[in-house]
Write an enzyme that holds these catalytic residues in place. Structure first.
Site, PDB file in Angstrom:
ATOM      1  N   SER A 165      36.094  17.292  45.195  1.00  0.00           N
ATOM      2  CA  SER A 165      34.636  17.210  45.112  1.00  0.00           C
ATOM      3  C   SER A 165      34.209  15.778  45.438  1.00  0.00           C
ATOM      4  CB  SER A 165      34.155  17.653  43.723  1.00  0.00           C
ATOM      5  OG  SER A 165      32.742  17.710  43.682  1.00  0.00           O
ATOM      6  N   THR A 166      33.563  15.092  44.509  1.00  0.00           N
ATOM      7  CA  THR A 166      33.050  13.752  44.773  1.00  0.00           C
ATOM      8  C   THR A 166      34.167  12.811  45.212  1.00  0.00           C
ATOM      9  OG1 THR A 166      31.484  14.157  42.982  1.00  0.00           O
ATOM     10  CG2 THR A 166      31.605  11.912  43.842  1.00  0.00           C
ATOM     11  N   HIS A 191      33.756  20.699  47.686  1.00  0.00           N
ATOM     12  CA  HIS A 191      32.346  20.943  47.380  1.00  0.00           C
ATOM     13  C   HIS A 191      31.487  20.256  48.435  1.00  0.00           C
ATOM     14  CE1 HIS A 191      33.544  21.365  42.864  1.00  0.00           C
ATOM     15  NE2 HIS A 191      33.836  22.445  43.551  1.00  0.00           N
ATOM     16  N   MET A 285      34.028  15.338  40.308  1.00  0.00           N
ATOM     17  CA  MET A 285      33.361  15.401  39.014  1.00  0.00           C
ATOM     18  C   MET A 285      33.435  16.820  38.467  1.00  0.00           C
ATOM     19  SD  MET A 285      29.369  14.562  38.225  1.00  0.00           S
ATOM     20  CE  MET A 285      28.839  15.899  39.285  1.00  0.00           C
ATOM     21  N   ASP A 288      35.906  22.095  37.805  1.00  0.00           N
ATOM     22  CA  ASP A 288      36.258  23.153  38.745  1.00  0.00           C
ATOM     23  C   ASP A 288      37.684  22.950  39.269  1.00  0.00           C
ATOM     24  OD1 ASP A 288      35.830  25.447  40.297  1.00  0.00           O
ATOM     25  OD2 ASP A 288      35.192  24.254  42.028  1.00  0.00           O
TER      26      ASP A 288
END
Length: 350
Positions: A165-166, A191, A285, A288
């Site tokens: 993600s991030t 993401h 973050m 997930d």
């Protein structure tokens, strides 16, 4: 009370600046300390207010957002969230911004700017929180080409599942770039909103020896190929068609507030591939992917997570390690080698 996250918003649109102030100040743990119509004004406000996070428009007068970001990350690295238009050029520029050191980005809606941005209120707040907790990195002037690794011939054909993600776009690049063309098949859920995956795939395909695709439903999963879940559109699952592994796209509701979701990919790998899979969780973050990775481990897969020191945001890997889903934490610089090593081994876990 905990200290509020102090944000400086830079955008040439007075409407966007006012909306960002309304959105950010509407969350009790953050506040806008100043706004700027262009980077030159922003430069002085950074010195004056020393903000925790900067939100930065891409296209602005007097100085382009990328030029300003480049200078900022060399001279005064700080967490930056880009505010990008949802266009093909916007996606390419945003990926360049992430390469230069921006933590994350949000997209401006094409229509209904006020309503669209207000709908993003919680997402914008989440990205600002992640940025405030991130490790800003000084931009490198010239990124050295990574040495291609070699993979000894092995009859063991494993599948590699990666979630991020991030901070994930650059982490994924660093993992894929050294891999040889005979690498195991890799499926990735990052993401990412709709409209950005195509540019990301093209960038990776140009840099890597493996062939990188935006995943399509029914596509056969083959060694030497990488399949990226289509951002904002569908979950990606591993499935079987006879003796072959294939991609299955699932257009269902978001999972853990994400579509695509890492958990969906990892759970499908646990069910379909079992001990023939390798699970990797990179920077990001939230939580997930942790439960899905635990299912993979329980099905016999080799699993590991990126270590805290090399993560932009340690949330997802931390959760996987906390619940015992990841066998160990591995520095980003070593993950490519670990993938190849895991792909050439026979799991002994019962």
């Amino acid at each position: 009370m905990t200290k509020k996250i102090r944000v400086l918003c830079v955008d040439d649109s007075a409407l966007v600046r006012s909306l960002m102030v309304e959105i950010i100040n509407g969350h009790p743990d953050m506040e806008v300390v100043a706004t700027a119509p262009d980077p030159l004004v922003a430069r002085e406000l950074i010195k004056q207010h020393n903000p925790d996070v900067l939100t930065l428009d891409v296209e602005m007068p007097r100085m382009d957002g990328l030029d300003f970001l480049d200078r900022l990350m060399r001279l005064r690295p700080m967490p930056v969230v880009m505010v990008s238009s949802l266009t093909e050029r916007g996606s390419e520029v945003t990926l360049k911004a992430l390469e230069l050191g921006a933590v994350d980005f949000v997209t401006k809606p094409k229509l209904g700017l006020r309503d669209g941005l207000m709908e993003y209120s919680d997402l914008i707040a989440d990205k600002i929180r992640a940025a405030a907790a991130s490790r800003p990195r000084q931009a490198m002037r010239q990124r050295p080409r990574q040495r291609m690794l070699t993979r000894p011939f092995s009859t063991t054909e494993k599948l590699v599942m990666i979630g991020a993600s991030t901070g994930g776009t650059e982490a994924i690049r660093q993992v894929l770039e050294p891999l040889p063309p005979n690498s195991p098949a890799i499926m990735i859920t990052q993401h990412m909103p709709a409209g950005f995956t195509k540019s990301f795939v093209q960038r990776l395909d140009n840099l890597c020896a493996v062939q990188v695709h935006e995943a399509e439903d029914g596509q056969r999963v083959l060694p030497g190929h990488v399949y990226l879940a289509p951002g904002g559109v569908a979950h990606m699952k591993l499935a079987r068609s006879g003796a072959n592994y294939i991609v299955q796209l699932d257009y269902g509701e978001p999972v853990n507030r994400h579509r695509p979701s890492v958990d969906v990919l990892f759970h499908s790998a646990a069910e379909v591939a079992g001990r023939n899979a390798v699970g990797v969780l990179l920077t990001g973050m939230g939580k997930d992917g942790a439960q899905g990775m635990l299912a993979m481990k329980q099905a016999g897969a080799i699993t590991f997570a990126q270590d805290e020191a090399s993560c932009v945001v340690f949330g997802m890997p931390r959760e996987a390690l906390h619940i015992g889903a990841a066998d160990e934490a591995v520095p980003l610089s070593e993950i490519s080698e670990r993938i190849l090593a895991a792909a050439g081994t026979t799991n002994q876990r019962v």
